[in-house]
Design an enzyme around this catalytic site. Structure first.
Site, PDB file in Angstrom:
ATOM      1  N   ARG A   1      55.639 -42.343 -15.104  1.00 55.63           N
ATOM      2  CA  ARG A   1      55.364 -42.769 -13.728  1.00 55.63           C
ATOM      3  C   ARG A   1      55.030 -41.532 -12.895  1.00 55.63           C
ATOM      4  O   ARG A   1      55.872 -40.640 -12.734  1.00 55.63           O
ATOM      5  CB  ARG A   1      56.575 -43.506 -13.160  1.00 55.63           C
TER       6      ARG A   1
ATOM      7  N   LYS B   1      60.191 -35.138  -8.239  1.00 56.73           N
ATOM      8  CA  LYS B   1      61.558 -35.485  -7.840  1.00 56.73           C
ATOM      9  C   LYS B   1      62.377 -34.255  -7.444  1.00 56.73           C
ATOM     10  O   LYS B   1      62.022 -33.113  -7.711  1.00 56.73           O
ATOM     11  CB  LYS B   1      62.243 -36.271  -8.957  1.00 56.73           C
TER      12      LYS B   1
END
Length: 279
Positions: A260, A226
């Site tokens: 995840r 991210k």
């Protein structure tokens, strides 16, 4: 954190964890990480198979890019995900199938196709999604996106205390889901790093993740590659793997239960190392 504080997490008829790997399979032409590498049906099905072989407990299928981009309506999202869910269910009966959606129409269709978990990454913009999970006896991920509309980015967003805001929202969503009939052992909470948050917020959530795990709900972290990792380290999307593994390790030590990720094998090795340290 004592594991006794965390209720069992049960999906697809079995207990999941203590470190459950959730593999990302995006059936989108414009995802930020793989740029559409798994958009094709066969490519997505093969990616799911590789994830299972590498040790994934959960396969998370998405049909809409998280960030801004081309509009994807309900019919198109259904086209992208429903048949894929059915095919993964047929080929891998033991894996937990999750679908990343905020739309109850999609939740209904994928539940009928064999999904075990609805991953509502946008923090509950449509409260009917929890009703779908309850009606089908499947799980739900309750997230925090700072009240943003799906697929939008924050502009100078601020919180008096971002962790307190996250906890207040996601625990309320989790309790609402349980009251509707979603099994408590099939609900996860996700602070949703970078969703409605800047890099400072995402780092603060990571440092204080123990406050989320102390709520007693199993915590999912979705940090793989991210922007907060890239901005912190000055690394582009394709070079954030080491930073991702560091954040996964810290999150695991602070009690996170599900992770995840894009790199299933690497995450499994990192989390196995954390498990060895804790033992």
């Amino acid at each position: 954190m004592s594991s006794a504080l965390v209720p069992p997490l049960r999906l697809n008829g079995r207990e999941i964890g203590p470190h459950a790997i959730m593999a990302v399979v995006n059936r989108t032409p414009d995802s930020f990480f793989d740029r559409g590498a798994t958009y094709g049906f066969d490519a997505a099905l093969d990616a799911a198979g590789r994830a299972v072989a590498a040790g994934a407990d959960i396969v998370d299928i998405g049909g809409v890019k998280a960030g801004p981009g081309e509009d994807v309506g309900v019919d198109e999202e259904l086209r992208r995900v429903v048949d894929l869910v059915a095919a993964v269910r047929d080929r891998h009966p033991g894996v937990v199938i999750s679908v990343d959606t905020w739309r109850p129409e999609v939740g209904e269709a994928v539940a009928r196709a064999g999904a075990d978990l609805l991953n509502d990454t946008w923090g509950g913009p449509d409260p009917r999604l929890a009703e779908v999970a309850a009606a089908h006896g499947i799980g739900l991920v309750c997230s925090h996106a700072g009240a943003l509309a799906p697929r939008t980015r924050p502009h100078r967003i601020g919180y008096a205390d971002v962790v307190a805001d996250v906890i207040a929202h996601i625990t309320a969503e989790a309790e609402r889901a349980a009251a509707l009939g979603v099994r408590r052992d099939a609900i996860l909470i996700d602070p949703a790093h970078d969703f409605g948050k800047n890099t400072r917020h995402s780092l603060e959530i990571t440092r204080r993740l123990g406050e989320l795990t102390a709520t007693g709900w199993p915590v999912l972290v979705a940090v793989s590659n991210k922007d907060f990792i890239g901005e912190t380290l000055g690394r582009p999307v394709g070079a954030r793997g080491v930073g991702t593994m560091a954040v996964l390790g810290v999150s695991a030590l602070l009690g996170a239960r599900a992770f995840r990720v894009h790199d299933v094998a690497g995450a499994r090795r990192a989390l196995d190392a954390v498990a060895a340290l804790r033992s």
